[in-house]
Motif scaffolding. Structure first.
Motif, PDB file in Angstrom:
ATOM      1  N   GLY A  83       0.501  -1.428  -0.072  1.00 45.40           N
ATOM      2  CA  GLY A  83       0.034  -0.052   0.011  1.00 45.40           C
ATOM      3  C   GLY A  83       1.195   1.283   0.038  1.00 45.40           C
ATOM      4  N   ASP A  84       1.678   1.130   0.549  1.00 44.97           N
ATOM      5  CA  ASP A  84       3.072   2.631   0.859  1.00 44.97           C
ATOM      6  C   ASP A  84       3.217   2.559  -0.880  1.00 44.97           C
ATOM      7  N   TRP A  85       4.015   1.717  -0.998  1.00 41.47           N
ATOM      8  CA  TRP A  85       4.277   1.840  -2.608  1.00 41.47           C
ATOM      9  C   TRP A  85       3.563   2.608  -3.078  1.00 41.47           C
ATOM     10  N   LEU A  86       2.047   1.720  -3.966  1.00 39.97           N
ATOM     11  CA  LEU A  86       1.376   1.966  -4.110  1.00 39.97           C
ATOM     12  C   LEU A  86       1.055   4.025  -3.938  1.00 39.97           C
ATOM     13  N   ASN A  87       1.336   4.407  -3.485  1.00 39.74           N
ATOM     14  CA  ASN A  87       0.719   5.168  -2.780  1.00 39.74           C
ATOM     15  C   ASN A  87       1.450   6.084  -3.009  1.00 39.74           C
ATOM     16  N   ALA A  88       3.130   5.586  -3.292  1.00 35.93           N
ATOM     17  CA  ALA A  88       4.486   6.715  -4.119  1.00 35.93           C
ATOM     18  C   ALA A  88       4.362   6.653  -4.990  1.00 35.93           C
ATOM     19  N   HIS A  89       3.736   5.724  -5.992  1.00 37.57           N
ATOM     20  CA  HIS A  89       3.051   5.380  -7.559  1.00 37.57           C
ATOM     21  C   HIS A  89       1.922   5.392  -7.442  1.00 37.57           C
ATOM     22  N   PRO A  90       0.857   6.569  -7.778  1.00 34.00           N
ATOM     23  CA  PRO A  90       0.087   5.866  -7.900  1.00 34.00           C
ATOM     24  C   PRO A  90      -0.623   6.330  -9.472  1.00 34.00           C
ATOM     25  N   ASP A  91      -0.060   6.423 -10.203  1.00 28.64           N
ATOM     26  CA  ASP A  91       0.115   6.145 -11.651  1.00 28.64           C
ATOM     27  C   ASP A  91       0.673   5.123 -11.877  1.00 28.64           C
ATOM     28  N   ALA A  92       1.109   4.067 -11.296  1.00 27.43           N
ATOM     29  CA  ALA A  92       1.807   3.203 -11.438  1.00 27.43           C
ATOM     30  C   ALA A  92       0.987   1.506 -12.326  1.00 27.43           C
ATOM     31  N   GLU A  93       0.758   0.834 -13.891  1.00 27.22           N
ATOM     32  CA  GLU A  93       0.320   0.201 -14.281  1.00 27.22           C
ATOM     33  C   GLU A  93       0.294  -0.947 -13.876  1.00 27.22           C
ATOM     34  N   TRP A  94       1.510  -1.418 -13.226  1.00 31.39           N
ATOM     35  CA  TRP A  94       1.568  -3.081 -12.677  1.00 31.39           C
ATOM     36  C   TRP A  94       1.998  -2.998 -11.308  1.00 31.39           C
ATOM     37  N   ILE A  95       2.090  -3.558  -9.988  1.00 34.66           N
ATOM     38  CA  ILE A  95       2.114  -2.963  -8.500  1.00 34.66           C
ATOM     39  C   ILE A  95       3.347  -4.594  -8.804  1.00 34.66           C
ATOM     40  N   GLU A  96       4.085  -4.813  -8.501  1.00 33.18           N
ATOM     41  CA  GLU A  96       5.228  -5.962  -8.745  1.00 33.18           C
ATOM     42  C   GLU A  96       6.040  -6.092  -7.192  1.00 33.18           C
ATOM     43  N   ALA A  97       5.572  -7.085  -6.612  1.00 29.71           N
ATOM     44  CA  ALA A  97       6.489  -7.595  -5.298  1.00 29.71           C
ATOM     45  C   ALA A  97       7.266  -8.380  -5.432  1.00 29.71           C
ATOM     46  N   GLU A  98       8.218  -8.616  -4.746  1.00 28.34           N
ATOM     47  CA  GLU A  98       9.170 -10.235  -4.713  1.00 28.34           C
ATOM     48  C   GLU A  98       9.483 -10.052  -2.781  1.00 28.34           C
ATOM     49  N   ALA A  99       9.737 -11.456  -2.470  1.00 28.26           N
ATOM     50  CA  ALA A  99      10.324 -11.836  -1.957  1.00 28.26           C
ATOM     51  C   ALA A  99       9.711 -12.350  -0.674  1.00 28.26           C
ATOM     52  N   PHE A 100       7.912 -12.715  -0.799  1.00 30.70           N
ATOM     53  CA  PHE A 100       7.117 -12.509  -0.271  1.00 30.70           C
ATOM     54  C   PHE A 100       7.178 -14.237   0.405  1.00 30.70           C
ATOM     55  N   ASP A 133      -8.461  -1.489  -8.479  1.00 31.07           N
ATOM     56  CA  ASP A 133      -7.876  -1.660  -9.794  1.00 31.07           C
ATOM     57  C   ASP A 133      -6.933  -2.093 -10.310  1.00 31.07           C
ATOM     58  N   THR A 134      -5.810  -2.017  -9.443  1.00 33.05           N
ATOM     59  CA  THR A 134      -4.337  -2.099 -10.401  1.00 33.05           C
ATOM     60  C   THR A 134      -3.417  -3.435 -10.605  1.00 33.05           C
ATOM     61  N   PRO A 135      -3.485  -4.027 -11.410  1.00 30.19           N
ATOM     62  CA  PRO A 135      -3.607  -5.485 -11.652  1.00 30.19           C
ATOM     63  C   PRO A 135      -1.525  -5.315 -10.463  1.00 30.19           C
ATOM     64  N   ALA A 136      -1.984  -6.598  -9.718  1.00 37.25           N
ATOM     65  CA  ALA A 136      -0.273  -7.249  -8.728  1.00 37.25           C
ATOM     66  C   ALA A 136       0.056  -8.169  -8.795  1.00 37.25           C
ATOM     67  N   ILE A 137       1.404  -8.507  -8.947  1.00 41.80           N
ATOM     68  CA  ILE A 137       2.293  -9.919  -9.045  1.00 41.80           C
ATOM     69  C   ILE A 137       3.006  -9.766  -7.776  1.00 41.80           C
ATOM     70  N   VAL A 138       3.051 -10.400  -7.437  1.00 37.21           N
ATOM     71  CA  VAL A 138       3.739 -10.295  -6.007  1.00 37.21           C
ATOM     72  C   VAL A 138       4.392 -11.858  -6.017  1.00 37.21           C
ATOM     73  N   LEU A 139       6.293 -12.143  -6.068  1.00 37.47           N
ATOM     74  CA  LEU A 139       6.448 -13.223  -5.965  1.00 37.47           C
ATOM     75  C   LEU A 139       7.008 -13.723  -5.362  1.00 37.47           C
ATOM     76  N   SER A 140       6.900 -15.256  -4.581  1.00 40.93           N
ATOM     77  CA  SER A 140       7.894 -15.702  -3.298  1.00 40.93           C
ATOM     78  C   SER A 140       9.227 -15.064  -3.303  1.00 40.93           C
ATOM     79  N   TYR A 141       8.971 -15.650  -2.031  1.00 44.02           N
ATOM     80  CA  TYR A 141      11.031 -15.280  -2.018  1.00 44.02           C
ATOM     81  C   TYR A 141      11.455 -16.330  -2.393  1.00 44.02           C
ATOM     82  N   ASP A 142      11.428 -18.312  -3.219  1.00 37.14           N
ATOM     83  CA  ASP A 142      12.276 -18.015  -3.917  1.00 37.14           C
ATOM     84  C   ASP A 142      11.296 -18.565  -5.690  1.00 37.14           C
ATOM     85  N   VAL A 143      11.010 -17.735  -5.522  1.00 31.86           N
ATOM     86  CA  VAL A 143      10.289 -17.224  -6.983  1.00 31.86           C
ATOM     87  C   VAL A 143       9.897 -18.589  -7.448  1.00 31.86           C
TER      88      VAL A 143
END
Length: 555
Positions: free
Chosen positions: A102-119, A141-151
């Motif tokens: 959420g903090d990242w999205l607030n800092a990047h409100p125009d992002a086309e994708w939310i991408e995260a890693e190391a979950f 409504d912003t698409p998000a992909i979260v990759l696990s720590y082991d990918v």
């Protein structure tokens, strides 16, 4: 001590050092001379003057430990980490994961994708896997992909499921398998087999076609060069990147041409199920094209199973608390045996991912079949990870000439031990099977140690510490102390063991006259300090082919 007469002064002279050579013929020395990128002399410091000339660069080690450059036998330098992603390492619960996103999205409100890693799987309470409903309130409504720590898995929100075209009728994807709810049949947002499919050529293309920035060549190149910079800073002078497509080789060429490849690199090519004979021909052609001492291509990467945490590794007996579920192999055993025999007959070395005891046994059976069909050869096939290994299979590694490519950090208690998903899924009655490093070494197996970056920290000091202690980084209770190894054995695994595993032992892995001058000067003598002081040891000077390529900033 070597006293061969010489005709020229050294280009580089290391003096006043404690040199641990990892060569039993000359275990230690105080000084070392280098010319034309190779070691030409090792001996007492008193005899070093004879090698000094007007143009000789002298490194005064001031009594510090000098080791062969580390050979990281399994390091995904092309995967991460990615500074454009939300970083989830250390997020211990779901609330913290969602807060960071959420903090990242607030800092990047125009992002086309939310991408995260190391979950980390353990962040979700109750041992369940995450779902889209967990992400939706934060991501909207912003698409998000979260990759696990082991990918090995991906976690999507509802917007990403829609963008990627995942429905109840379309769950077999080029980049993974979408899990569905057993009651509704709808996709949950959890995607397994991402490492097997999503990191393939087809998987990357599919993700790029759907606009996922993480899969773009530019983002891959950024991850590659940052990781290569990290590698040389840690004293890793040879990196083995275990999973690439032919398309990816251009990234390494670019890194070399732009001077970003200070470590030597060995790239293995990914062999997904269904790889054709024509593709194998192209793999062999690439191995011939890229075959120098800086960048080489050749081994093949295969998977026989997945990972323990989401219960996708193949076990001999069911997962604890999961009824009859014991995971699957990606190939029926006979099919895999025939495949490995075919690859072995063509001269390929195979790196096979196997974490579960049934997966490991399936690979060992396949290697035994290949040897029986093709006749014995020095193939040095590797089983990568060897996390849960049945005791009756331990001696088979040495008997079959199979290398155990292991990542000591993975067995740290705070990652895999009591209370963590790995230990919970395996069950305490099988904990004696966990990362049997000492048992394998005693049985004569070659151990090749590595980081598995960015699944775990790249720093060899952390891997060595964990191999020696099997404790968390802050100390704490040891887990499976009977499978620790001593410091010398851990250093060997990160140097000569990994060099041998990749057919590099004649050139690298030890400090021996005639070999490449790849070495590191450390800030502490890790062979003498208490084990708890090994982490934090710094690679103060790193040399590749006789050239100083990294010097740590003064502290």
């Amino acid at each position: 001590m070597n006293s061969t007469p010489h005709l020229r002064a050294a280009d580089l002279l290391v003096r006043n050092a404690r040199i641990h050579t990892v060569d039993p013929a000359l275990p230690s020395a105080e000084a070392m001379a280098v010319a034309d990128g190779r070691i030409v002399w090792l001996g007492d410091d008193a005899a070093a003057d004879a090698w000094a000339g007007p143009g000789t660069r002298v490194v005064d080690a001031a009594g510090r430990l000098v080791l062969p450059g580390f050979v990281d036998a399994h390091n995904h330098v092309r995967l991460g980490s990615d500074d454009a992603c939300v970083q989830l390492a250390g997020a211990g619960d779901l609330d913290e994961v969602l807060r960071r996103i959420g903090d990242w999205l607030n800092a990047h409100p125009d992002a086309e994708w939310i991408e995260a890693e190391a979950f980390d799987y353990s962040a979700v309470p109750g041992g369940r896997m995450p779902c889209a409903a967990d992400l939706d309130p934060v991501t909207g409504d912003t698409p998000a992909i979260v990759l696990s720590y082991d990918v090995h898995t991906a976690w999507l929100n509802t917007a990403a499921l829609q963008r990627l075209g995942i429905t109840a009728d379309r769950t077999e994807l080029p980049f993974g398998i979408a899990r569905t709810d057993p009651e509704t049949g709808l996709p949950t947002g959890f995607v397994t087999d991402f490492a097997v499919r999503g990191l393939s050529r087809d998987g990357h293309r599919a993700l790029r076609d759907h606009g996922v920035p993480w899969a773009s060549p530019e983002r891959q190149y950024g991850r590659l060069v940052r990781s290569l910079d990290d590698a040389i800073g840690f004293g890793i002078t040879t990196v083995v990147e275990p999973q690439n497509s032919l398309d990816d080789l251009a990234l390494y060429e670019r890194a070399r041409d732009e001077g970003r490849m200070r470590s030597r690199v060995v790239a293995a090519l990914f062999h997904p199920r269904g790889t054709t004979g024509a593709e194998l021909d192209r793999f062999a052609e690439a191995a011939r094209e890229f075959d120098d001492d800086r960048f080489s291509v050749g081994p093949l990467k295969l998977y026989i199973d997945d990972v323990v945490e989401p219960r996708t590794a193949a076990l001999l007996e069911p997962y604890t608390g999961c009824g009859s579920h014991r995971g699957d192999t990606f190939y029926p055993p006979q099919e895999f045996s025939e495949l490995l025999a075919e690859l072995d007959a063509r001269g390929f070395q195979c790196f096979v991912h196997a974490t579960g005891d049934r997966g490991i046994r399936t690979v060992l059976d396949a290697v035994e079949h290949a040897s029986r069909v093709n006749g014995p050869r020095d193939a040095r096939h590797q089983i990568v990870h060897v996390e849960c290994c049945d005791p009756q299979d331990v001696p088979r590694f040495a008997e079959l000439g199979v290398v155990a490519c292991m990542q000591p950090r993975h067995c740290a208690p705070e990652i895999a031990g009591p209370g963590q998903d790995w230990a919970r899924n395996i069950g305490d009655e099988r904990w004696h099977k966990a990362w049997p490093m000492r048992s394998l070494a005693r049985a004569g197996a070659v151990l090749a140690f590595s980081s598995d970056w960015n699944v775990a920290e790249m720093d060899p000091m952390i891997g060595i510490y964990t191999a020696v202690t099997r404790r968390s980084l802050d100390g704490g209770t040891v887990w499976r102390e009977e499978e620790t190894v001593d410091v010398e054995a851990a250093v060997y695994g990160y140097t000569m063991g990994s060099a041998y595993a990749n057919f590099l032992e004649r050139e690298r892995g030890s400090l021996t006259v005639g070999k490449a001058a790849d070495f590191v000067v450390l800030s502490r003598d890790i062979l003498a300090v208490p084990a708890q002081d090994i982490p934090g040891t710094v690679a103060e000077t790193v040399v590749v082919a006789g050239e100083i390529v990294h010097e740590a900033a003064a502290r």
